[in-house]
Design a protein around this motif. Structure first.
Motif, mmCIF file in Angstrom:
data_model
loop_
_atom_site.group_PDB
_atom_site.id
_atom_site.type_symbol
_atom_site.label_atom_id
_atom_site.label_comp_id
_atom_site.label_asym_id
_atom_site.label_seq_id
_atom_site.Cartn_x
_atom_site.Cartn_y
_atom_site.Cartn_z
ATOM 1 N N UNK A 201 0.834 -1.208 0.000
ATOM 2 C CA UNK A 201 0.000 0.000 0.000
ATOM 3 C C UNK A 201 0.864 1.252 0.000
ATOM 4 N N UNK A 202 1.540 1.481 -1.097
ATOM 5 C CA UNK A 202 2.503 2.584 -1.161
ATOM 6 C C UNK A 202 1.838 3.944 -1.302
ATOM 7 N N UNK A 203 0.542 3.964 -1.600
ATOM 8 C CA UNK A 203 -0.167 5.241 -1.742
ATOM 9 C C UNK A 203 -1.163 5.479 -0.607
ATOM 10 N N UNK A 204 -1.079 4.691 0.445
ATOM 11 C CA UNK A 204 -2.035 4.776 1.541
ATOM 12 C C UNK A 204 -1.973 6.137 2.219
ATOM 13 N N UNK A 219 1.173 -1.585 14.575
ATOM 14 C CA UNK A 219 1.940 -1.652 13.310
ATOM 15 C C UNK A 219 2.575 -0.327 12.904
ATOM 16 N N UNK A 220 3.647 0.038 13.582
ATOM 17 C CA UNK A 220 4.334 1.282 13.228
ATOM 18 C C UNK A 220 5.072 1.169 11.903
ATOM 19 N N UNK A 221 5.264 -0.078 11.416
ATOM 20 C CA UNK A 221 5.977 -0.276 10.147
ATOM 21 C C UNK A 221 5.190 0.283 8.968
ATOM 22 N N UNK A 222 3.963 0.648 9.178
ATOM 23 C CA UNK A 222 3.146 1.180 8.094
ATOM 24 C C UNK A 222 3.803 2.386 7.446
ATOM 25 N N UNK A 223 4.555 3.148 8.248
ATOM 26 C CA UNK A 223 5.165 4.381 7.731
ATOM 27 C C UNK A 223 6.347 4.113 6.807
ATOM 28 N N UNK A 226 4.510 3.649 3.098
ATOM 29 C CA UNK A 226 3.849 4.761 2.427
ATOM 30 C C UNK A 226 4.231 6.071 3.088
ATOM 31 N N UNK A 227 4.802 6.939 2.282
ATOM 32 C CA UNK A 227 5.164 8.263 2.783
ATOM 33 C C UNK A 227 3.979 9.217 2.757
ATOM 34 N N UNK A 248 7.662 8.182 13.228
ATOM 35 C CA UNK A 248 8.393 9.369 12.781
ATOM 36 C C UNK A 248 8.712 9.352 11.300
ATOM 37 N N UNK A 249 8.622 8.176 10.655
ATOM 38 C CA UNK A 249 8.859 8.081 9.213
ATOM 39 C C UNK A 249 7.663 8.564 8.398
ATOM 40 N N UNK A 250 6.516 8.755 9.041
ATOM 41 C CA UNK A 250 5.329 9.276 8.344
ATOM 42 C C UNK A 250 5.465 10.788 8.250
#
Length: 647
Positions: A201-204, A219-223, A226-227, A248-250
Motif C-alpha cells: 500500500x505505497x499510496x495509503x 503496526x508502526x511499520x506502516x510508515x 507509504x510516505x 516518525x517516518x510518516x
C-alpha cells in the motif's frame, strides 16, 4: 409536450445521448450567427452521428460478470428496504449505489447506511475494476472472504466501518498499491496486522481500524511503506507492549490515534519530529515517563490527548510555543509542579483538562484573560490553592468549569455572572464560604444547568428565605449538588421554585425537620438524595407523585444529551460512578440514615419507574407494603435497620 418529445425520440431510434447531442447542436445552430445555408445541414448530421457513436461507446451496458457478481452478492443480504437491483435493467444506470466506467465495468459500490444484513460473499471479489467500496453503517457480519483485499487491483477507497464483521484478516491477503483509504473501524475484527498486509500500500493516506479487537504490536511499520500516510487510527483495540519507533517516518502524518489499548513504556520520541502532526491522541493506556520538552516542536499541533496514563514530571514549560493548540487533555496522570505561565498564551485553546494530577500553585496567580476561546476548563482533583481566579471571568466563551477537590478558599465573586454561556459549574470539595452570597451571585448565571457546590460552606445554615431566589432564577438548572456541607437548618422552601431540577442532592448534612411534601411537585425530579441527615416524621406520600418516577411518558423526557463534563456520585473517587449523561443516573430516592418513622405508604407502588429505593437505617414500622411488588424496574431496595415486618 414533454411526453411527445420522448415518444418521437424513441421512434427515431436515437438513444438518450444521441438525442441530447442533436438538441445541443440544434440549439447552437439556431442561436449562432452562421447563415442558414443548406450546405450546413449535412455537417450537422455528420457531427450528430459521430457524437452518437461516441456516446454509444462511452455508455456501454453493464459487464455481464460484474452484474452476475452483484446479483450473487445481493442474494446473501436482506434489508427493510430492498435494493432496486433487477436483472431486467442495466446495472450501470439504474442500480442503486452502482457506478461504472465507460466500458461498463463496475467501479463504484456505495451502499452506506442501508440497514443491509448478511454476509459479504466471495462473489464481490469478481468486481476486479472496483475503485470505491462503501458498505459502512450496515449490519454485515462474519469474516471477510479469503483474498478479499488483493482481489481489487484498482481499489482506492474501502469503507466497511460500523458493521459486525469479525475474525482475522485473511493471512494471505494484502492491500493493493492504488489503495488510499481503508476504514475497518467499529467491527469485531481480531488478530495481528501483518507487515505483508500493508507492504504493497505505497499510496495509503488513511488507515482506520479503531474499535475492533486487533492485538499484538501496534503496526508502526506502516510508515516505512507509504510516505503519504496522513491519518492513522488504532483506537480501542487490544494492542500491547511498548509503542515502537517508526511513526516518525510518516513525514506527512496529520492525525495519530492509539487510545484505549494496553500500550506501555515511554511515548516514542520520533513522533515529535513530525512537524505536520495536528493531533496526537493516546489516552487510556499505560504510558509512563515525562512529556518531553521536544513536543513543543510540533507547532501545528491542535489536539494533544494523553489522559488516562501514568505520565509523570512537569508540563513542558515552553508549551506556549504550541500556538495552534485547541485541546489539551492531560487529566488522570501523575503530573506535578505548576501550570506553566506560557500555557496562557495558547489563545486558541477551547478545552483545557488537567484533572486528577498532582499539580499545585496559586491558581489565582495564573492569567486566563487571553483565552477568549476557552469553552471548557477542568482543573479538579489537584492541589491548587488561593481563590477562584477572577481572570477566568474574562473567558466569555466558557460553558463548563470544574475546580473541584482543591484547596480553594473565599467567596464566589459577582464577576462570574459575566459568563453568560456558563452551563456547568463544579467547585465541590474546597473551602468556599458564604453559601447565601453564592446563591445570590449564581442566580445571575441564567444558563446554568449543573451546579455542584458539595463539600463547601461547612457548618453554615441553609438560608430559608423564600425570596432568596425569584421565579425567574435558575430556570435551566437540572442538577443541584449541596451534599457533604454539614448544613444545619431545614430543607429550604425556595427549592420549590427550581421547576426544571432533575437531580437534587442534600445528603450528608445536619438538616432537621420533616421532608416537605412540596418536593413531590417538582415534576422533573427523578433523583433525590436526602440520606445521612437528621430528618424526622414519616415518608411523605406526596413523593409517590413524582412524575418522572411514576409515568413512562414523563420518564422518557429525561434529558439524554451529554453533560459538558462528567459528574461523580462519589466526588472523592474520580474514577468511580462517573456519569457522562444525565439520563444514565438511576431514578432513585435515597432517604437512608435519618430518623424517619411510621409506615411506608402503600402508594409507594406508584413509583413504577424507580431503580433505587433506600429507606435503610430509619425507624419505619409496620408491614412492608405488598405494593412494592409493583416496582418492576427496581434494581436496589434497601429496607434494612428498621422495625418492619412481613404480613
Amino acid at each position: 409536450m414533454i411526453t411527445d418529445n420522448k415518444d418521437s425520440r424513441h421512434q427515431s431510434g436515437l438513444t438518450y445521448h444521441q438525442f441530447r447531442a442533436a438538441m445541443l447542436l440544434t440549439s447552437f445552430h439556431s442561436s449562432s450567427s452562421l447563415p442558414r445555408h443548406k450546405s450546413f445541414y449535412p455537417i450537422i448530421v455528420i457531427v450528430v452521428l459521430l457524437l452518437s457513436s461516441i456516446a454509444t461507446i462511452c455508455h456501454a451496458s453493464c459487464n455481464q460478470l460484474d452484474r452476475d457478481s452483484l446479483l450473487s452478492f445481493s442474494v446473501g443480504i436482506s434489508s427493510p428496504s430492498p435494493l432496486n437491483w433487477s436483472s431486467s435493467v442495466d446495472c450501470c444506470t439504474l442500480w442503486e449505489g452502482v457506478g461504472c466506467d465507460d466500458n461498463g465495468r463496475v467501479t463504484t459500490l456505495w451502499l452506506p447506511s442501508r440497514s443491509l444484513f448478511g454476509n459479504i460473499t466471495p462473489a464481490i471479489a469478481n468486481l476486479s475494476k472496483l475503485s470505491q467500496l462503501s458498505l459502512s453503517n450496515n449490519r454485515f457480519f462474519g469474516p471477510l472472504p479469503d483474498g478479499f483485499f488483493k482481489s481489487f487491483s484498482s481499489l482506492q477507497i474501502i469503507d466497511l466501518s460500523y458493521n459486525r464483521l469479525s475474525g482475522r484478516l485473511p493471512l494471505s491477503d494484502r492491500l493493493t498499491s492504488p489503495i488510499k483509504t481503508v476504514n475497518l473501524s467499529s467491527n469485531h475484527f481480531n488478530g495481528t496486522i501483518l507487515s505483508s498486509f500493508l507492504e504493497p500500500a505505497i499510496n495509503l493516506e488513511s488507515f482506520d481500524i479503531s474499535n475492533n479487537s486487533f492485538s499484538g504490536p501496534i503496526p508502526s511499520f506502516i510508515c516505512s511503506y507509504s510516505a503519504a500516510v496522513r491519518v492513522l487510527d488504532f483506537t480501542s483495540n487490544d494492542f500491547r507492549g511498548q509503542m515502537p519507533q517508526g511513526f516518525g517516518s510518516c513525514s506527512s502524518l496529520v492525525t495519530l490515534r492509539a487510545g484505549f489499548n494496553h500500550l506501555s513504556g515511554f511515548i516514542p520520541d520520533d513522533i515529535y519530529s513530525v512537524s505536520t502532526l495536528q493531533e496526537i491522541s493516546l489516552p487510556g493506556n499505560k504510558f509512563s515517563g515525562p512529556i518531553p520538552e521536544s513536543i513543543v516542536n510540533l507547532v501545528n499541533l491542535r489536539i494533544l490527548a494523553l489522559y488516562g496514563n501514568e505520565l509523570t514530571g512537569l508540563i513542558p514549560q515552553d508549551i506556549g510555543r504550541l500556538s495552534r493548540l485547541e485541546q489539551l487533555l492531560l487529566h488522570i496522570n501523575n503530573l506535578n509542579g505548576t501550570v506553566p505561565p506560557s500555557l496562557m498564551t495558547c489563545t486558541r485553546l477551547t478545552v483545557l483538562n488537567l484533572r486528577v494530577n498532582f499539580l499545585e500553585g496559586e491558581l489565582s496567580g495564573l492569567d486566563f484573560s487571553n483565552l477568549s476561546r476557552l469553552g471548557i476548563i477542568d482543573l479538579g482533583n489537584n492541589f491548587f490553592t488561593g481563590s477562584i481566579p477572577q481572570s477566568l471571568f474574562s473567558c466569555r466563551s466558557l460553558t463548563a468549569i470544574r475546580l473541584a477537590t482543591n484547596y480553594l478558599t473565599g467567596d464566589i465573586l459577582p464577576g462570574i455572572t459575566s459568563l453568560q454561556a456558563l452551563s456547568f459549574l463544579s467547585v465541590s470539595n474546597n473551602s468556599l464560604t458564604n453559601f447565601a452570597g453564592a446563591i445570590e451571585v449564581l442566580k445571575g448565571c441564567k444558563n446554568l444547568t449543573t451546579l455542584i457546590l458539595t463539600k463547601n460552606f461547612y457548618n453554615e445554615t441553609l438560608p430559608d428565605n423564600g425570596n432568596l431566589i425569584g421565579s425567574e432564577d435558575f430556570q435551566n438548572l437540572q442538577i443541584l449538588g449541596l451534599g457533604g456541607c454539614n448544613f444545619t437548618g431545614q430543607i429550604p422552601t425556595w427549592l420549590v421554585k427550581l421547576g426544571r431540577v432533575e437531580v437534587l442532592d442534600l445528603s450528608v448534612n445536619q438538616i432537621t425537620g420533616k421532608i416537605p411534601g412540596w418536593l413531590g411537585t417538582l415534576q422533573n425530579l427523578f433523583y433525590l438524595d436526602l440520606s445521612q441527615n437528621f430528618l424526622n416524621g414519616g415518608f411523605p406520600v406526596e413523593l409517590t407523585q413524582l412524575q418522572r418516577l411514576a409515568s413512562q411518558e414523563a420518564a422518557d423526557k429525561v434529558d439524554r444529551s451529554a453533560l459538558e463534563l462528567p459528574v461523580f456520585v462519589q466526588p472523592n473517587n474520580a474514577s468511580n460512578q462517573q456519569y457522562n449523561l444525565l439520563s444514565n443516573l438511576p431514578p432513585a430516592i435515597y432517604l437512608g440514615n435519618n430518623n424517619l418513622d411510621g409506615n411506608i405508604p402503600t402508594e409507594i407502588g406508584l413509583l413504577k419507574y424507580i431503580h433505587v429505593l433506600d429507606l435503610s437505617k430509619n425507624n419505619f414500622t409496620g408491614n412492608i407494603p405488598e405494593t412494592i411488588s409493583n416496582l418492576t424496574n427496581l434494581e436496589k431496595l434497601d429496607l434494612s435497620a428498621n422495625n418492619l415486618s412481613v404480613s
